[in-house]
Design a protein around this motif. Structure first.
Motif, short mmCIF file in Angstrom:
data_model
loop_
_atom_site.label_atom_id
_atom_site.label_comp_id
_atom_site.label_asym_id
_atom_site.label_seq_id
_atom_site.Cartn_x
_atom_site.Cartn_y
_atom_site.Cartn_z
N SER A 93 0.82 -1.21 0.00
CA SER A 93 0.00 0.00 0.00
C SER A 93 0.85 1.26 0.00
CB SER A 93 -0.94 0.01 1.21
OG SER A 93 -1.89 -1.03 1.13
N LEU A 151 -4.47 -11.39 -6.41
CA LEU A 151 -5.65 -10.65 -6.84
C LEU A 151 -5.77 -9.33 -6.10
CD1 LEU A 151 -8.12 -13.62 -7.27
CD2 LEU A 151 -7.14 -12.20 -9.07
N TRP A 152 -5.38 -9.29 -4.83
CA TRP A 152 -5.41 -8.01 -4.12
C TRP A 152 -4.43 -7.04 -4.77
CZ3 TRP A 152 -1.79 -4.99 -1.75
CH2 TRP A 152 -2.29 -3.91 -1.02
N ALA A 205 -3.44 -7.06 -7.87
CA ALA A 205 -4.00 -6.65 -9.17
C ALA A 205 -5.08 -5.59 -9.00
CB ALA A 205 -4.56 -7.88 -9.90
N ARG A 206 -5.92 -5.73 -7.99
CA ARG A 206 -6.95 -4.71 -7.74
C ARG A 206 -6.31 -3.37 -7.40
NH1 ARG A 206 -8.87 -8.29 -3.69
NH2 ARG A 206 -9.90 -10.07 -4.73
N SER A 207 -5.11 -3.42 -6.84
CA SER A 207 -4.40 -2.20 -6.44
C SER A 207 -3.55 -1.63 -7.57
CB SER A 207 -3.52 -2.50 -5.22
OG SER A 207 -4.31 -2.99 -4.14
N ALA A 242 -10.10 -15.75 -10.09
CA ALA A 242 -9.84 -14.60 -10.98
C ALA A 242 -11.00 -14.38 -11.94
CB ALA A 242 -8.55 -14.82 -11.75
N GLU A 248 -13.52 -11.92 -10.84
CA GLU A 248 -13.08 -10.53 -10.72
C GLU A 248 -13.47 -9.72 -11.95
OE1 GLU A 248 -11.39 -9.02 -8.20
OE2 GLU A 248 -11.15 -10.81 -6.95
N ASP A 249 -13.35 -8.41 -11.82
CA ASP A 249 -13.46 -7.53 -12.97
C ASP A 249 -12.45 -7.97 -14.03
OD1 ASP A 249 -12.17 -4.88 -14.28
OD2 ASP A 249 -14.31 -4.57 -13.97
N VAL A 308 -9.00 -6.51 -13.80
CA VAL A 308 -8.22 -7.04 -12.69
C VAL A 308 -7.65 -8.41 -13.06
CG1 VAL A 308 -8.33 -7.93 -10.32
CG2 VAL A 308 -9.45 -5.77 -10.90
N ARG A 335 -4.58 -8.56 -15.22
CA ARG A 335 -3.30 -8.11 -14.68
C ARG A 335 -2.52 -9.20 -13.96
NH1 ARG A 335 -5.98 -2.90 -13.96
NH2 ARG A 335 -6.73 -3.42 -11.88
#
Length: 222
Positions: A34, A53-54, A56-58, A79, A82-83, A86, A89
Motif C-alpha cells: 500500500s 488478486l489483491w 491486481a486490484r491495487s 480470478a 473478478e473484474d 483485474v 493483470r
C-alpha cells in the motif's frame, strides 16, 4: 522434508480441502504494498490467489507462481469472478522456483509469504528471490518465527523449517536498505479456541537504485 514440499504433497493437500487459506490477503503484504507505487510484482507460492488478486486490484501487474496445479486452478477460478481488467493483470505460472529461479531484476515487488523450507533449500530460494528484485524494488519475506514452537498454536515440530529475519540478512549483498527486520506479534486462536500470541518473521528490504516501477502490457517469463 523434501517430499513434504513437492508438488504431489501440495496437490494432495489442496485436493483434500475445499479451501486451504482464508481468501484474505496477507496483512504484512497489504501494509507494505500500500505504501509503494504499483509496478510488476512476483507472488511466490500464490496458492489460491488472494494476495495476487489483491495486488491486481491495487494496480499491480502480477505473476503468481505456485508448485501446485490444483492451487493454480483455484486461483484462476477466483480470478474469473473478478473484474476483467483485474483478472488480466495476473499471470498464473506453474513452477518450482528452486528448479527455475525467477527473472533477475524483473520485479518491483517480490513477496514470499510463509515459505517454510529447510536449509539448504531456504537459502537457495530466498537468494533467487532477492536477485529478482529490480533496482529501487522491494523484497518482502514473511515466515513463521521459531518462537511459535513454544506456543499453543499448532505448528509442525520441525524447528528446521522456522527462521528469524536476522537469519536472512546474509542472503543480501551490500546493495540494500533494510526497512524491517523483526518478529512481529499478532494474536490468533489456538486449537482450543484460546487466544495466543505468535510472531511473524518479517524481512523487508529495498534494493539500491532508482525505481523503474511500471506495469507492462504482458508479463515476461518467470
Amino acid at each position: 522434508m523434501h517430499t513434504e514440499m513437492d508438488q504431489e504433497f501440495w496437490d494432495r493437500r489442496y485436493a483434500e480441502h475445499r479451501r486451504v487459506w482464508s481468501g484474505n490477503p496477507n496483512p504484512h503484504l497489504v501494509t507494505t504494498a500500500s505504501a509503494l507505487p504499483p509496478g510488476r510484482a512476483l507472488d511466490v507460492g500464490c496458492g489460491e490467489g488472494a494476495d495476487a488478486l489483491w495486488l491486481a486490484r491495487s494496480g499491480w501487474r502480477v505473476t503468481g507462481v505456485d508448485i501446485s496445479e490444483v492451487a493454480l486452478g483455484r486461483a484462476r477460478e477466483q480470478a474469473r469472478l473478478e473484474d476483467t481488467a483485474v483478472a488480466a493483470r495476473v499471470d498464473w505460472v506453474h513452477a518450482d522456483l528452486l528448479e527455475a529461479p525467477p527473472e533477475p531484476g524483473g520485479f518491483d515487488l517480490v513477496s514470499a509469504q510463509f515459505m517454510q523450507l529447510a536449509e539448504p533449500a531456504r537459502s537457495a530460494l530466498f537468494s533467487g528471490l532477492a536477485e529478482a528484485v529490480a533496482p529501487g524494488g522491494t523484497l518482502l519475506i514473511v515466515g513463521h518465527h521459531l518462537s511459535d514452537l513454544q506456543t499453543t498454536v499448532r505448528r509442525p515440530p520441525l524447528p528446521e523449517l522456522f527462521y528469524t529475519a536476522e537469519d536472512l540478512i546474509p542472503l543480501l549483498d551490500g546493495g540494500w536498505d533494510i526497512t524491517a527486520c523483526e518478529a512481529r506479534p499478532r494474536s490468533v486462536a489456538d486449537t482450543e479456541g484460546h487466544q495466543a500470541t505468535i510472531h511473524d518473521t518479517v524481512l523487508q528490504a529495498r534494493r539500491h537504485g532508482p525505481s523503474h516501477a511500471q506495469a507492462p502490457s504482458a508479463a515476461g517469463p518467470v
